[in-house]
Write a protein that holds these residues in place. Sequence first.
Motif, PDB file in Angstrom:
ATOM      1  N   LEU A  75       1.059  -0.880   0.260  1.00  0.00           N
ATOM      2  CA  LEU A  75       0.287  -0.297   0.336  1.00  0.00           C
ATOM      3  C   LEU A  75       0.488   1.690  -0.322  1.00  0.00           C
ATOM      4  O   LEU A  75       0.252   2.195  -0.675  1.00  0.00           O
ATOM      5  CB  LEU A  75      -1.316  -0.088   1.228  1.00  0.00           C
ATOM      6  CG  LEU A  75      -1.613   0.989   1.245  1.00  0.00           C
ATOM      7  CD1 LEU A  75      -2.730   1.584   0.170  1.00  0.00           C
ATOM      8  CD2 LEU A  75      -2.762   1.016   2.686  1.00  0.00           C
ATOM      9  N   TRP A  76       1.645   1.264   0.984  1.00  0.00           N
ATOM     10  CA  TRP A  76       2.504   2.875   1.299  1.00  0.00           C
ATOM     11  C   TRP A  76       3.883   2.542  -0.617  1.00  0.00           C
ATOM     12  O   TRP A  76       3.563   3.579  -1.127  1.00  0.00           O
ATOM     13  CB  TRP A  76       3.830   2.060   2.821  1.00  0.00           C
ATOM     14  CG  TRP A  76       2.757   2.279   3.355  1.00  0.00           C
ATOM     15  CD1 TRP A  76       2.952   1.106   4.476  1.00  0.00           C
ATOM     16  CD2 TRP A  76       1.822   3.524   3.969  1.00  0.00           C
ATOM     17  NE1 TRP A  76       2.425   1.902   5.534  1.00  0.00           N
ATOM     18  CE2 TRP A  76       1.310   2.847   4.959  1.00  0.00           C
ATOM     19  CE3 TRP A  76       1.671   4.580   3.759  1.00  0.00           C
ATOM     20  CZ2 TRP A  76       0.762   3.422   5.995  1.00  0.00           C
ATOM     21  CZ3 TRP A  76       0.348   5.501   4.644  1.00  0.00           C
ATOM     22  CH2 TRP A  76       0.317   4.687   5.339  1.00  0.00           C
TER      23      TRP A  76
ATOM     24  N   ALA B 129      -3.139  11.599  -5.034  1.00  0.00           N
ATOM     25  CA  ALA B 129      -2.278  10.839  -5.257  1.00  0.00           C
ATOM     26  C   ALA B 129      -1.881   9.925  -3.992  1.00  0.00           C
ATOM     27  O   ALA B 129      -1.401   8.477  -4.033  1.00  0.00           O
ATOM     28  CB  ALA B 129      -0.543  11.602  -5.896  1.00  0.00           C
ATOM     29  N   ILE B 130      -2.417  10.251  -2.242  1.00  0.00           N
ATOM     30  CA  ILE B 130      -2.834   9.967  -1.593  1.00  0.00           C
ATOM     31  C   ILE B 130      -3.454   8.999  -1.000  1.00  0.00           C
ATOM     32  O   ILE B 130      -4.132   7.412  -0.840  1.00  0.00           O
ATOM     33  CB  ILE B 130      -1.945  10.286   0.307  1.00  0.00           C
ATOM     34  CG1 ILE B 130      -0.913  10.976  -0.667  1.00  0.00           C
ATOM     35  CG2 ILE B 130      -3.011   9.883   1.172  1.00  0.00           C
ATOM     36  CD1 ILE B 130      -0.825  12.240   0.254  1.00  0.00           C
ATOM     37  N   VAL B 131      -4.851  10.066  -1.583  1.00  0.00           N
ATOM     38  CA  VAL B 131      -6.236   9.602  -1.235  1.00  0.00           C
ATOM     39  C   VAL B 131      -6.630   8.022  -2.152  1.00  0.00           C
ATOM     40  O   VAL B 131      -7.623   7.519  -2.011  1.00  0.00           O
ATOM     41  CB  VAL B 131      -7.371  10.802  -0.701  1.00  0.00           C
ATOM     42  CG1 VAL B 131      -8.850   9.796  -0.924  1.00  0.00           C
ATOM     43  CG2 VAL B 131      -7.082  11.188   0.310  1.00  0.00           C
ATOM     44  N   LEU B 132      -6.716   8.865  -3.374  1.00  0.00           N
ATOM     45  CA  LEU B 132      -7.322   7.556  -4.836  1.00  0.00           C
ATOM     46  C   LEU B 132      -6.488   6.255  -4.689  1.00  0.00           C
ATOM     47  O   LEU B 132      -7.376   5.319  -4.897  1.00  0.00           O
ATOM     48  CB  LEU B 132      -6.892   8.128  -6.086  1.00  0.00           C
ATOM     49  CG  LEU B 132      -7.669   9.366  -6.260  1.00  0.00           C
ATOM     50  CD1 LEU B 132      -7.034  10.138  -7.692  1.00  0.00           C
ATOM     51  CD2 LEU B 132      -9.222   8.989  -5.606  1.00  0.00           C
ATOM     52  N   PRO B 133      -5.053   6.001  -4.113  1.00  0.00           N
ATOM     53  CA  PRO B 133      -4.369   4.917  -4.330  1.00  0.00           C
ATOM     54  C   PRO B 133      -5.031   4.008  -3.303  1.00  0.00           C
ATOM     55  O   PRO B 133      -5.408   2.828  -2.851  1.00  0.00           O
ATOM     56  CB  PRO B 133      -3.157   4.917  -4.200  1.00  0.00           C
ATOM     57  CG  PRO B 133      -2.689   6.392  -5.031  1.00  0.00           C
ATOM     58  CD  PRO B 133      -4.353   7.287  -4.627  1.00  0.00           C
ATOM     59  N   ILE B 134      -5.500   4.594  -2.225  1.00  0.00           N
ATOM     60  CA  ILE B 134      -5.982   3.867  -0.920  1.00  0.00           C
ATOM     61  C   ILE B 134      -7.552   3.415  -1.262  1.00  0.00           C
ATOM     62  O   ILE B 134      -7.278   2.191  -0.215  1.00  0.00           O
ATOM     63  CB  ILE B 134      -6.051   5.071  -0.149  1.00  0.00           C
ATOM     64  CG1 ILE B 134      -5.023   5.086   0.944  1.00  0.00           C
ATOM     65  CG2 ILE B 134      -6.497   4.755   1.578  1.00  0.00           C
ATOM     66  CD1 ILE B 134      -4.328   6.783   1.766  1.00  0.00           C
ATOM     67  N   ILE B 135      -7.915   4.479  -2.104  1.00  0.00           N
ATOM     68  CA  ILE B 135      -9.484   3.356  -2.469  1.00  0.00           C
ATOM     69  C   ILE B 135      -9.209   2.453  -3.292  1.00  0.00           C
ATOM     70  O   ILE B 135      -9.875   1.222  -2.633  1.00  0.00           O
ATOM     71  CB  ILE B 135     -10.430   4.724  -3.225  1.00  0.00           C
ATOM     72  CG1 ILE B 135     -10.938   6.602  -1.868  1.00  0.00           C
ATOM     73  CG2 ILE B 135     -11.602   4.273  -3.458  1.00  0.00           C
ATOM     74  CD1 ILE B 135     -11.590   7.304  -2.630  1.00  0.00           C
TER      75      ILE B 135
END
Length: 413
Positions: free
Chosen positions: A212-213, A330-336
Amino acid sequence: MNKFIHWLETSFAPRMTKINNNQWIVTLKDSIMQTLPLIFLGSLFCCLTIPGDVFKISWWPDFWTPFGWTLGMISLMISFLIPFNLMEKKRFRQQRLIGGMTGIIVFAIIITPQLTIDKAIGFSHGVFGAGGMFIAILAGIFVAFVMGLFGKFSFFKEDSVIPDFVRSWFDSMLPIGICVVIMWILVDGLKIDIYNAVLAVVSPLSGSMETLWGFIVVIFLDCFLYSMGISGWVLTPITKPIFLAAITANAAGTAANLVTSETIYSAYLAVGGMGCTFPLVIMMMLSRSSKLKALGKACIVPAVFNINEPVVFGAVAWNPVMMFPMWLQAIVLPIIVWIGTKVIAFAPVPKVVFDLWYTPFPISTWITTQSVTGIILMLVCVAVSTCIWYPFFKMYEKNEIDAEALKAAGTKA
């Protein structure tokens, strides 16, 4: 929301504006903005390749060739414009042209070892385009710095009878010689491969990308560089081999790697281009600012085909108000996407090798996932992206409307 926008206007924006007015930052931003005609035309040529590449029309011309002579030359132009513009801003007008030419020379020296290794002929190598933009910016900054140090230097006295243009010739020789000799020693003498050394700075990404990171870092670094006018394609030599191996394993059924080109550019994230800029283009088209409205209309066709250089270089790059929401994407969408595919397995991980990133969404989502839930997850990303862009866009729009009103009032006066 109103409190958040108030904080952006009273705290965030003034601080970023101070940074944005820095002479070096303005130089970088202006240099990128001046390449917009090449970017727009290159984007048009890129769109025109679709009938031949996607629909396999045999008689269709190969528009990748004019693309290579427009957007494919952007790094070469940047290496010229940065020292040229800085000399202009420092009021060293006699040095601006020679500074720009020296920038091209230094850029050429840096990329020569890579061209030799790849046995590239002429200007066909990707380093002249987006792939060499980071190197071009570094070369331009280096030359601009050296030329700036010697901006007031002269071998001659003020009362010299030698004509000014002759004095300028001789005075320019010293900073040019310093730039060329330093690069000659580093590249040819010490055999330092500056091009690949820069790429090596981000190489640790490869070991942790399929986490994830790692996923967030890859997307964030891409968007972060892009927001500064450095195309994320500069990371291609590092990411492409990893992405290709990952999707090949997925297609063979031996793995379920999420971090692939297909996931990012075709299935879920890059709707309208990296940073999910399609919602931003729509907002611009509906804007009350004549400038933003015109830019939005100009960007909509490229955006449909996920080509967003026009909107990024026209409204986001080196614009503090708009850079921040791109970083948030770039932070929020990959988490979703991670949660929707890896945690609750709502939508599938792409398993189809599909490198045609300019295929419009949601067509590309269906091809890579062959799933309705995949399209739903993509739409969720677009909805969240819209919410991220909106407050920052409204602040940017207000600034532009105020500027247009002020200009109109000045014209009437």
